[in-house]
Design an enzyme around this catalytic site. Structure first.
Site, mmCIF file in Angstrom:
data_model
loop_
_atom_site.group_PDB
_atom_site.id
_atom_site.type_symbol
_atom_site.label_atom_id
_atom_site.label_comp_id
_atom_site.label_asym_id
_atom_site.label_seq_id
_atom_site.Cartn_x
_atom_site.Cartn_y
_atom_site.Cartn_z
ATOM 1 N N LYS A 180 0.238 -1.636 -13.770
ATOM 2 C CA LYS A 180 1.579 -1.051 -13.749
ATOM 3 C C LYS A 180 2.532 -2.047 -13.098
ATOM 4 O O LYS A 180 2.126 -2.697 -12.145
ATOM 5 C CB LYS A 180 1.575 0.253 -12.925
ATOM 6 N N GLU A 183 3.561 10.934 -11.567
ATOM 7 C CA GLU A 183 3.570 9.630 -10.878
ATOM 8 C C GLU A 183 4.372 9.660 -9.591
ATOM 9 O O GLU A 183 5.367 10.376 -9.496
ATOM 10 C CB GLU A 183 4.214 8.570 -11.779
ATOM 11 N N ASP A 184 3.952 8.837 -8.616
ATOM 12 C CA ASP A 184 4.712 8.760 -7.355
ATOM 13 C C ASP A 184 5.336 7.386 -7.128
ATOM 14 O O ASP A 184 6.099 7.229 -6.187
ATOM 15 C CB ASP A 184 3.797 9.040 -6.153
ATOM 16 N N THR A 223 -4.007 8.369 -0.377
ATOM 17 C CA THR A 223 -4.785 7.201 0.040
ATOM 18 C C THR A 223 -3.846 6.032 0.360
ATOM 19 O O THR A 223 -4.289 5.013 0.876
ATOM 20 C CB THR A 223 -5.806 6.795 -1.046
ATOM 21 N N ASP A 225 -1.575 10.171 -12.079
ATOM 22 C CA ASP A 225 -1.835 9.024 -11.226
ATOM 23 C C ASP A 225 -2.724 9.542 -10.091
ATOM 24 O O ASP A 225 -2.827 10.758 -9.895
ATOM 25 C CB ASP A 225 -0.470 8.531 -10.701
ATOM 26 N N LEU A 226 -3.381 8.658 -9.354
ATOM 27 C CA LEU A 226 -4.287 9.123 -8.297
ATOM 28 C C LEU A 226 -3.630 9.066 -6.919
ATOM 29 O O LEU A 226 -3.288 10.092 -6.324
ATOM 30 C CB LEU A 226 -5.565 8.264 -8.319
ATOM 31 N N ASP A 227 -3.418 7.835 -6.466
ATOM 32 C CA ASP A 227 -2.917 7.636 -5.109
ATOM 33 C C ASP A 227 -1.467 8.105 -4.988
ATOM 34 O O ASP A 227 -0.600 7.627 -5.713
ATOM 35 C CB ASP A 227 -3.043 6.142 -4.783
ATOM 36 N N SER A 276 -4.817 5.441 -13.282
ATOM 37 C CA SER A 276 -4.617 4.843 -11.950
ATOM 38 C C SER A 276 -4.852 3.337 -11.956
ATOM 39 O O SER A 276 -5.666 2.839 -12.721
ATOM 40 C CB SER A 276 -5.600 5.511 -10.973
ATOM 41 N N ALA A 277 -4.157 2.648 -11.060
ATOM 42 C CA ALA A 277 -4.354 1.202 -10.919
ATOM 43 C C ALA A 277 -5.590 0.898 -10.083
ATOM 44 O O ALA A 277 -6.058 -0.239 -10.031
ATOM 45 C CB ALA A 277 -3.129 0.595 -10.243
ATOM 46 N N LYS A 310 2.917 0.176 -3.817
ATOM 47 C CA LYS A 310 2.395 1.422 -4.398
ATOM 48 C C LYS A 310 2.298 1.320 -5.913
ATOM 49 O O LYS A 310 3.266 0.930 -6.568
ATOM 50 C CB LYS A 310 3.266 2.618 -3.999
HETATM 51 P P1 B16 Z 1 -7.693 -0.520 -5.450
HETATM 52 P P2 B16 Z 1 -2.551 4.500 -8.123
HETATM 53 C C1 B16 Z 1 -2.968 2.244 -6.756
HETATM 54 O O1 B16 Z 1 -3.370 3.542 -7.087
HETATM 55 C C2 B16 Z 1 -2.331 2.231 -5.375
HETATM 56 O O2 B16 Z 1 -1.099 2.965 -5.397
HETATM 57 C C3 B16 Z 1 -2.034 0.814 -4.975
HETATM 58 O O3 B16 Z 1 -1.456 0.777 -3.686
HETATM 59 C C4 B16 Z 1 -3.349 0.017 -4.991
HETATM 60 O O4 B16 Z 1 -3.104 -1.352 -4.679
HETATM 61 C C5 B16 Z 1 -3.954 0.108 -6.399
HETATM 62 O O5 B16 Z 1 -4.171 1.461 -6.729
HETATM 63 C C6 B16 Z 1 -5.271 -0.630 -6.501
HETATM 64 O O6 B16 Z 1 -6.232 0.046 -5.739
HETATM 65 O O7 B16 Z 1 -7.572 -1.582 -4.402
HETATM 66 O O8 B16 Z 1 -8.421 0.714 -4.980
HETATM 67 O O9 B16 Z 1 -8.242 -1.057 -6.734
HETATM 68 O O10 B16 Z 1 -1.311 4.919 -7.405
HETATM 69 O O11 B16 Z 1 -2.282 3.720 -9.404
HETATM 70 O O12 B16 Z 1 -3.525 5.622 -8.318
HETATM 71 MG MG MG Z 2 0.385 6.311 -7.087
#
Ligand code: B16
Ligand code: MG
Length: 216
Positions: free
Chosen positions: A143, A167-168, A15, A7-9, A112-113, A43
């Protein structure tokens, strides 16, 4: 040999604090104060699902046009907040684990989302470590739907059972488990993630060999 999906964030870079600040600003427009507990629920979920939740909590209804405009507005605020992100912002131990897995011949994907994942990875100079990148631009369902991870496995050319996900978020762990993948949870001891192989606070707190064991 198993593959790794990161996962990224919250796993590679923090972030989350910038998503929080951006959503806080948007919520204030609706006369609403977003708190940390609610932010936890955002998240891992997509930008539009996040806004749906915020509107629900604020008891607000907006038109489709305003919804789209607000998503764009949130992203402008977010991109502005991450404009100075550099590789120094990569979470401790991430470079080490990525290079270690790469040296051992383990394939690596991003799941990542975020629709900004390439921008973020480029800022961190990490793009080269990933054999496959699947993010919010590549999926219909976010997700906890397993689509992002199933697509990752498919593009890596491995079965879902062969993937270990880092994953977090609760939504992310659910998504991975729905895909029948094992998960290493990234969290602090105050807020343990359930349904994982084990949880770590970060990649500095674990020997790379302990992780490797699960890939053989
Ligand atoms: P964006 P992950 C997710 O990243 C974030 O945890 C989530 O808070 C955010 O709304 C989502 O990405 C969408 O991000 O606005 O940059 O498209 O944890 O899946 O890496
Ligand atoms: Mg995450």
């Amino acid at each position: 040999m198993k593959s790794a999906i990161f996962d990224l964030d919250g796993v590679i870079v923090d972030t989350a604090k910038f998503h929080f600040l951006a959503w806080k600003k948007i919520s204030q427009k609706y006369g609403y104060e977003l708190d940390e507990t609610q932010n936890e629920k955002l998240k891992g979920i997509s930008r539009s699902d996040s806004l749906i939740n915020i509107l629900k909590w604020s008891n607000k209804q907006i038109s489709k046009i305003e919804f789209t405009k607000t998503l764009e507005e949130k992203n402008i605020i977010y991109l502005n907040l991450i404009k100075n992100l550099t590789k120094e912002d990569t979470l401790p131990g991430v470079f080490k684990i990525l290079s270690f897995l790469k040296k051992k011949g383990i394939k690596i994907a991003l799941g990542s989302a975020s629709k900004n994942s390439i921008i973020v990875l480029n800022k961190l100079s990490l793009t080269k470590y990933f054999d496959v990148i699947i993010d919010g631009n590549d999926v219909v369902n976010s997700k906890p739907d397993p689509e992002v991870f199933i697509k990752g496995a498919k593009e890596l050319g491995v079965s879902c059972e062969e993937c270990i996900v880092f994953e977090d978020s609760e939504a992310g762990v659910k998504a991975a488990r729905f895909a029948k993948m094992n998960v290493v949870g990234i969290c602090n001891s105050k807020k343990e993630l359930k349904n994982t192989l084990f949880n770590i606070e970060g990649f500095l707190s674990i020997k790379s060999n302990k992780i490797l064991k699960h890939f053989l």
